[in-house]
Structures are given as C-alpha cells and as structure tokens.
Design a protein around this motif. Structure first.
Motif, PDB file in Angstrom:
ATOM      1  N   ARG A 123       9.988 -25.152   8.338  1.00  0.00           N
ATOM      2  CA  ARG A 123       9.115 -26.048   7.779  1.00  0.00           C
ATOM      3  C   ARG A 123       9.614 -27.307   8.686  1.00  0.00           C
ATOM      4  NH1 ARG A 123       7.583 -26.308   1.742  1.00  0.00           N
ATOM      5  NH2 ARG A 123       6.342 -28.181   2.539  1.00  0.00           N
ATOM      6  N   ALA A 124      10.939 -27.534   8.730  1.00  0.00           N
ATOM      7  CA  ALA A 124      11.355 -28.920   9.351  1.00  0.00           C
ATOM      8  C   ALA A 124      10.929 -28.869  11.046  1.00  0.00           C
ATOM      9  CB  ALA A 124      12.926 -29.108   9.217  1.00  0.00           C
ATOM     10  N   GLY A 125      11.034 -27.506  11.512  1.00  0.00           N
ATOM     11  CA  GLY A 125      10.824 -27.363  12.990  1.00  0.00           C
ATOM     12  C   GLY A 125       9.277 -27.677  13.140  1.00  0.00           C
ATOM     13  N   GLU A 126       8.437 -27.186  12.174  1.00  0.00           N
ATOM     14  CA  GLU A 126       7.094 -27.182  12.125  1.00  0.00           C
ATOM     15  C   GLU A 126       6.591 -28.566  12.149  1.00  0.00           C
ATOM     16  OE1 GLU A 126       5.046 -24.499   9.466  1.00  0.00           O
ATOM     17  OE2 GLU A 126       3.351 -24.621  10.220  1.00  0.00           O
ATOM     18  N   TRP A 127       7.167 -29.381  11.134  1.00  0.00           N
ATOM     19  CA  TRP A 127       7.005 -30.830  11.223  1.00  0.00           C
ATOM     20  C   TRP A 127       7.155 -31.493  12.264  1.00  0.00           C
ATOM     21  CZ3 TRP A 127      10.443 -35.332  10.462  1.00  0.00           C
ATOM     22  CH2 TRP A 127       9.888 -36.502  10.263  1.00  0.00           C
ATOM     23  N   LEU A 128       8.444 -31.310  12.934  1.00  0.00           N
ATOM     24  CA  LEU A 128       8.765 -32.183  14.197  1.00  0.00           C
ATOM     25  C   LEU A 128       7.692 -31.623  15.004  1.00  0.00           C
ATOM     26  CD1 LEU A 128      12.585 -31.816  14.021  1.00  0.00           C
ATOM     27  CD2 LEU A 128      11.164 -34.123  14.090  1.00  0.00           C
ATOM     28  N   ASP A 129       7.353 -30.414  15.087  1.00  0.00           N
ATOM     29  CA  ASP A 129       6.512 -30.080  16.272  1.00  0.00           C
ATOM     30  C   ASP A 129       4.987 -30.632  16.217  1.00  0.00           C
ATOM     31  OD1 ASP A 129       6.021 -27.942  18.692  1.00  0.00           O
ATOM     32  OD2 ASP A 129       4.079 -27.407  17.248  1.00  0.00           O
ATOM     33  N   SER A 130       4.653 -30.869  14.933  1.00  0.00           N
ATOM     34  CA  SER A 130       3.152 -31.529  14.703  1.00  0.00           C
ATOM     35  C   SER A 130       3.142 -32.717  14.666  1.00  0.00           C
ATOM     36  CB  SER A 130       2.397 -30.715  13.530  1.00  0.00           C
ATOM     37  OG  SER A 130       3.185 -30.951  12.527  1.00  0.00           O
ATOM     38  N   ALA A 131       3.947 -33.634  14.216  1.00  0.00           N
ATOM     39  CA  ALA A 131       4.114 -35.119  14.063  1.00  0.00           C
ATOM     40  C   ALA A 131       3.557 -35.876  15.075  1.00  0.00           C
ATOM     41  CB  ALA A 131       5.420 -35.397  13.161  1.00  0.00           C
ATOM     42  N   PRO A 132       4.053 -35.477  16.477  1.00  0.00           N
ATOM     43  CA  PRO A 132       3.707 -36.613  17.470  1.00  0.00           C
ATOM     44  C   PRO A 132       2.039 -36.694  17.654  1.00  0.00           C
ATOM     45  CG  PRO A 132       5.484 -34.965  18.283  1.00  0.00           C
ATOM     46  CD  PRO A 132       4.996 -34.438  16.660  1.00  0.00           C
ATOM     47  N   TYR A 133       1.331 -35.762  16.831  1.00  0.00           N
ATOM     48  CA  TYR A 133      -0.090 -35.757  17.093  1.00  0.00           C
ATOM     49  C   TYR A 133      -0.820 -36.341  15.804  1.00  0.00           C
ATOM     50  CZ  TYR A 133       1.886 -32.715  20.256  1.00  0.00           C
ATOM     51  OH  TYR A 133       3.069 -32.219  20.776  1.00  0.00           O
ATOM     52  N   GLY A 134      -0.014 -36.687  14.833  1.00  0.00           N
ATOM     53  CA  GLY A 134      -0.678 -37.628  13.834  1.00  0.00           C
ATOM     54  C   GLY A 134      -1.304 -36.401  12.733  1.00  0.00           C
ATOM     55  N   PRO A 135      -1.589 -36.849  11.577  1.00  0.00           N
ATOM     56  CA  PRO A 135      -2.480 -36.137  10.578  1.00  0.00           C
ATOM     57  C   PRO A 135      -3.646 -35.524  11.253  1.00  0.00           C
ATOM     58  CG  PRO A 135      -2.193 -38.281   9.738  1.00  0.00           C
ATOM     59  CD  PRO A 135      -1.694 -38.311  11.259  1.00  0.00           C
ATOM     60  N   LYS A 136      -4.131 -34.176  10.585  1.00  0.00           N
ATOM     61  CA  LYS A 136      -5.087 -33.626  10.940  1.00  0.00           C
ATOM     62  C   LYS A 136      -6.345 -34.263  10.536  1.00  0.00           C
ATOM     63  CE  LYS A 136      -3.511 -29.646  12.931  1.00  0.00           C
ATOM     64  NZ  LYS A 136      -2.266 -29.045  12.329  1.00  0.00           N
ATOM     65  N   LEU A 137      -7.566 -33.722  10.554  1.00  0.00           N
ATOM     66  CA  LEU A 137      -8.920 -34.208  10.250  1.00  0.00           C
ATOM     67  C   LEU A 137      -8.754 -34.427   8.413  1.00  0.00           C
ATOM     68  CD1 LEU A 137     -11.900 -32.002  11.695  1.00  0.00           C
ATOM     69  CD2 LEU A 137     -11.345 -34.502  11.921  1.00  0.00           C
ATOM     70  N   THR A 138      -9.328 -35.494   8.045  1.00  0.00           N
ATOM     71  CA  THR A 138      -9.537 -35.369   6.704  1.00  0.00           C
ATOM     72  C   THR A 138     -10.561 -34.446   6.031  1.00  0.00           C
ATOM     73  OG1 THR A 138     -11.515 -36.857   6.935  1.00  0.00           O
ATOM     74  CG2 THR A 138      -9.314 -38.122   6.256  1.00  0.00           C
ATOM     75  N   ALA A 139     -10.377 -34.263   4.892  1.00  0.00           N
ATOM     76  CA  ALA A 139     -11.454 -33.422   4.183  1.00  0.00           C
ATOM     77  C   ALA A 139     -12.882 -33.739   4.629  1.00  0.00           C
ATOM     78  CB  ALA A 139     -11.253 -33.274   2.754  1.00  0.00           C
ATOM     79  N   ARG A 140     -13.242 -35.103   4.507  1.00  0.00           N
ATOM     80  CA  ARG A 140     -14.737 -35.545   4.764  1.00  0.00           C
ATOM     81  C   ARG A 140     -14.792 -35.236   6.089  1.00  0.00           C
ATOM     82  NH1 ARG A 140     -16.054 -41.719   4.371  1.00  0.00           N
ATOM     83  NH2 ARG A 140     -14.310 -41.645   5.787  1.00  0.00           N
ATOM     84  N   GLY A 141     -13.939 -35.569   7.190  1.00  0.00           N
ATOM     85  CA  GLY A 141     -14.097 -35.372   8.413  1.00  0.00           C
ATOM     86  C   GLY A 141     -14.374 -34.011   8.794  1.00  0.00           C
ATOM     87  N   ALA A 142     -13.482 -33.119   8.313  1.00  0.00           N
ATOM     88  CA  ALA A 142     -13.622 -31.644   8.400  1.00  0.00           C
ATOM     89  C   ALA A 142     -14.964 -31.189   7.930  1.00  0.00           C
ATOM     90  CB  ALA A 142     -12.544 -30.877   7.778  1.00  0.00           C
ATOM     91  N   ALA A 143     -15.504 -31.533   6.595  1.00  0.00           N
ATOM     92  CA  ALA A 143     -16.534 -31.184   6.325  1.00  0.00           C
ATOM     93  C   ALA A 143     -17.634 -31.640   7.364  1.00  0.00           C
ATOM     94  CB  ALA A 143     -16.788 -31.708   4.849  1.00  0.00           C
ATOM     95  N   ARG A 144     -17.998 -32.638   7.745  1.00  0.00           N
ATOM     96  CA  ARG A 144     -18.719 -32.964   8.748  1.00  0.00           C
ATOM     97  C   ARG A 144     -18.251 -32.509  10.142  1.00  0.00           C
ATOM     98  NH1 ARG A 144     -21.802 -38.546   8.353  1.00  0.00           N
ATOM     99  NH2 ARG A 144     -23.128 -36.947   9.618  1.00  0.00           N
ATOM    100  N   GLY A 145     -17.402 -31.757  10.398  1.00  0.00           N
ATOM    101  CA  GLY A 145     -16.878 -31.186  11.514  1.00  0.00           C
ATOM    102  C   GLY A 145     -16.664 -32.175  12.668  1.00  0.00           C
TER     103      GLY A 145
END
Ligand SMILES: Cc1cc2nc3c(=O)[nH]c(=O)nc-3n(C[C@H](O)[C@H](O)[C@H](O)COP(=O)(O)OP(=O)(O)OC[C@H]3O[C@@H](n4cnc5c(N)ncnc54)[C@H](O)[C@@H]3O)c2cc1C
Length: 413
Positions: free
Chosen positions: A389-411
């Motif tokens: 999990r620590a590696g996964e966090w370091l791998d994904s963090a340079p791109y910021g959070p993913k879509l919000t639930a609201r954004g994802a719902a609207r695609g």
C-alpha cells in the motif's frame, strides 16, 4: 457569411479559439443542430510543437465519441497505452503493476498521443459536420450587452452573436473583456518538459509510465517518463535554486538525458520547454449579461500532473453549449436564459476549483515542502518494497486524487 463581411449576419453562437475547448464546443453545437462558427487567430497550417496534453482520459474519449460517432475510437486508435506503471525511490524500485490486456470491446481507460493529433482529428470531424472555420481571425475586443455580443477582430471587422463561447486559451482576450481575472498562485519551482522522438526500428525502452523520486543520476531530482504515440515525454522537477538554462541548453540536454534513459535519447530531443505551473481559476465564468461563457484555459490553468487541463476543457465546452441551447430555447424569457448560463458558470467554476485542488495536491506531493509530507513520503519509501500500500500510494500520489463521486457520476472532470 465570410470574414470580409463580418457584420452582415448575426450568429446564434460564435466560438473563439480552435484549441481542444473550441473544437469541442463546435462539435457540441453541430451535434445539437446549431450552426457552429469558429474564429481562430492562427492559420490552419500553423505548426504547434510539443506533446502538451498527451494523456486523454477515458471520459474524454467517451465524450468525443458521443459528439462525433467514431471520433473517440479513432483517437484511441491513434494513441498508445501502457500496461505497466512503475515507481522508484532513489534508484530502488518501490512499486510496479502490470495490467492484463483489455478484454472488453469499447473505448480504453486512456490513450496517449500528441495534443496536435487529437486537435487535427477533432478539426476533421468538425469539417465533416459542417463547422465553419475562419482562420487568421484574431478577436481583439468584445462588448457584451443584454441583447448579445459584438466582437471586433484585428482587421477591424465586427462579428455579432447571441452568445460567445470563449475558448481563446490562457491569455484570453475575452476573459479580460469581461473583467474576470485569473486568481491563484504559480509554482515556485521550474519544471523542464522534454519530448523525445522514438525510433520505430529500435525500442530500447519498455512502454511503461515511470516516476522516479529523487533520481540519483540527476542530483536527486524527480523524473517522470511517459510514453506517447511516436515518442516520450520527460518531466524533470528542478530544485528551487536551479538555473533552468543548465538543463535546457543543447549541451545540458546531452548531459542529463543519457543519465536517465538509454544514451541514444540524448540526440532525440524534439521539443523542450520550462514551466512554472499556474494554479489559477477565473473569478467568474460568464459576464454580467450572461452572453460570454469562458471555457478551457480561458477559465483555468492547472499544473499538468493528473492531466486535468485538456480533459476538463472538453466538458467545459460541452456544458457551455448545453447551457446556450437552453438559453436559446428560453427565447424572450431572459430570466430563464440567464439562469441557464448562470448554472453553467457555477458548475464549471466548482469543477475548476476542485481540479485545481487536485493538481495542488499532486504538486505539493512532488515538491514535499511541508515537513509532515516529507516525512510521510520517506516513511512510505522505507517500507514500500515490503508494504504494497505504501508503494501504491507513492506511485499514484504524483497525479493527485481521482475523480470525485459527483464527477465520476457525470463521467467528466
Ligand atoms: C507542457 C504542457 C503539458 C500539458 N500536459 C497536459 C496533459 O498531459 N493533459 C491535459 O489534459 N492537459 C495538459 N496540458 C494543458 C493543455 O495543453 C491545455 O489544457 C489545452 O490546450 C487547453 O485547451 P484550450 O482550447 O482551452 O486552449 P488552447 O489549446 O490554448 O487553444 C486556444 C486557441 O485560441 C486561439 N486564440 C487565442 N487568442 C485568440 C484570439 N484573440 N482570437 C482568436 N483566436 C485566439 C489560439 O490560437 C488557440 O488555437 C498541458 C499544457 C502544457 C503547456
């Protein structure tokens, strides 16, 4: 109407700018059955260098497909996808993940190709759908009234419209005309962005996205390497007191690129630039009379990590056109028309503010200036090979959070 008789026709809608936002607006207008007229400052054959928005999210591909059937698939087909993402910390691998080949039919999660190819495909789709382009027309002023908008170009011609989609990029004349300043900071560090040509005969590098924290061969600077169709994009995160010239001069490039990539790439530089990234959102996305709608970089600028610039410019433009359609349908009911445009302005300002926050999280992570963040990153790197999990966090963090639930719902972003 032609460009020499600018005032003879009043258009329901004019689009200013033929970048991704303006082209999306034009496609959305023609999909809605409205005439689409685009005024663009550059000539049709102007060379636009650099990969820029190379990473197109699945949501953007789906939107392009909806606006012009076939366009999403064609764009995806021209791009490249990598199955493996990998991160290193100071020379040590801390995370790797390889996805199985896609089995589903349909559009992929993303594709990677130079922005200019995406724009050319969109422009071709526009032409097929009857969009009218006026190349070499530079809008120099805009006057908005309760009745509509009057634009003037650099040749003194006037253009009238009920509504204007402002897609004229980061130095938007239309944004200035409505008195809506960009608000927000600019990164203090400089980033070097380099495009490298691939050689189809020799692929010395595997097709992978690689983030290397504190790369030992470039003095502990962070390096992101991303493949795109035809080449590689390298982002080098300079230290606050670095002189960028040392890294972007021909000798500088020949010095540091072979230290992080196979030697041949030192001679394959196609484009290089330096950036201090702006993190800015326009104060208002429409004018007092709700006739001019700001979209794309006319309304927001984000650091590119997380690829939110162009990927949010597409929904900006689509929502602007949806609002204009509702406003036109409202006819003489000015209050209803104004409310439709007002909702667009609020919704897209919210989206831009959220996208900026995500890009800020990504940038903060990369710069790690706050001691608590610095410590957290070090601690994660120390346990990364043992704790996934620590590696996964370091791998994904340079791109910021993913879509919000609201954004994802609207695609969309
Ligand atoms: C180094 C870099 C990397 C990037 N990487 C990514 C990424 O990976 N993913 C991502 O999503 N985004 C990325 N972006 C951002 C992306 O390039 C922009 O978000 C995108 O181009 C914005 O599109 P736009 O249509 O709003 O503006 P632009 O692409 O700037 O288009 C504006 C158009 O308006 C025209 N114009 C300007 N003024 C006038 C005028 N007065 N009259 C008429 N026409 C005018 C211009 O000629 C231009 O064609 C990156 C940007 C940079 C610089």
């Amino acid at each position: 109407m032609n460009a020499d008789t600018g005032t003879s026709t009043r258009h329901p809608v004019l689009v200013v700018g033929a970048g991704p936002a303006g082209l999306s607006a034009a496609l959305a207008l023609s999909a809605a059955g409205l005439p689409a007229v685009v005024l663009e400052r550059r000539t049709e054959d102007t060379v636009r260098p650099g990969s820029r928005a190379a990473y197109l999210h699945g949501a953007s591909l789906r939107e392009l497909e909806r606006l012009s059937p076939g366009l999403g698939h064609e764009t995806a087909g021209r791009g490249l996808m990598w199955a493996t993402k990998r991160s290193y910390w100071a020379g040590r691998e801390i995370y790797v993940r390889t996805y199985p080949p896609a089995t589903r039919e349909g559009l992929p999660h993303f594709t990677s190709l130079p922005q200019v190819i995406t724009e050319d495909l969109m422009a071709t789709a526009c032409r097929k759908q009857g969009v009218e382009f006026h190349w070499g027309v530079e809008v120099t002023s805009a006057l908005s009234t309760p009745e509509g908008v009057l634009l003037t170009d650099s040749a003194g011609r006037e253009w009238q419209a009920d509504y204007v989609v402002a897609a004229d990029g980061s130095r938007s004349v239309l944004r200035s005309a409505i008195g809506s300043p960009l608000e927000g900071p600019r990164s203090r560090n400089t980033f070097v962005v380099v495009d490298l040509d691939d050689d189809p005969e020799h692929h010395p590098m595997p097709i992978e996205r690689v983030f290397h924290y504190r790369h030992p061969n470039v003095g502990g600077r962070n390096v992101l390497t991303v493949p795109f169709a035809g080449g590689w994009r390298v982002d080098l995160n300079l230290k606050a007191d670095d002189d960028p010239e040392r890294f972007v001069s021909p000798e500088g490039l020949r010095r540091w690129i072979p230290r992080i990539l196979p030697e041949a790439y030192g001679e394959r530089v196609r484009w290089v630039s330096t950036y201090r990234f702006a993190q800015q959102v326009a104060a208002r996305f429409t004018d007092t009379h709700r006739r001019i709608l700001l979209t794309g970089e006319a309304s927001h600028l984000f650091a590119p990590f997380g690829a939110r610039g162009m990927n949010s410019s597409i929904p900006d433009a689509v929502r602007a056109v949806e609002a204009i359609v509702r406003a036109l349908e409202a006819g003489p009911d000015r209050a209803a028309a104004g409310a439709a445009i007002g909702r667009f302005a609020e919704e897209r300002k919210d989206a831009a503010t959220y996208n900026r926050a995500c890009a800020t999280t990504a940038l903060d992570h990369m710069l790690a200036r706050r001691p608590s963040l610095w410590l957290r990153e070090r601690a994660a790197a120390a346990v990364a090979s043992a704790g996934r999990r620590a590696g996964e966090w370091l791998d994904s963090a340079p791109y910021g959070p993913k879509l919000t639930a609201r954004g994802a719902a609207r695609g969309s972003y």
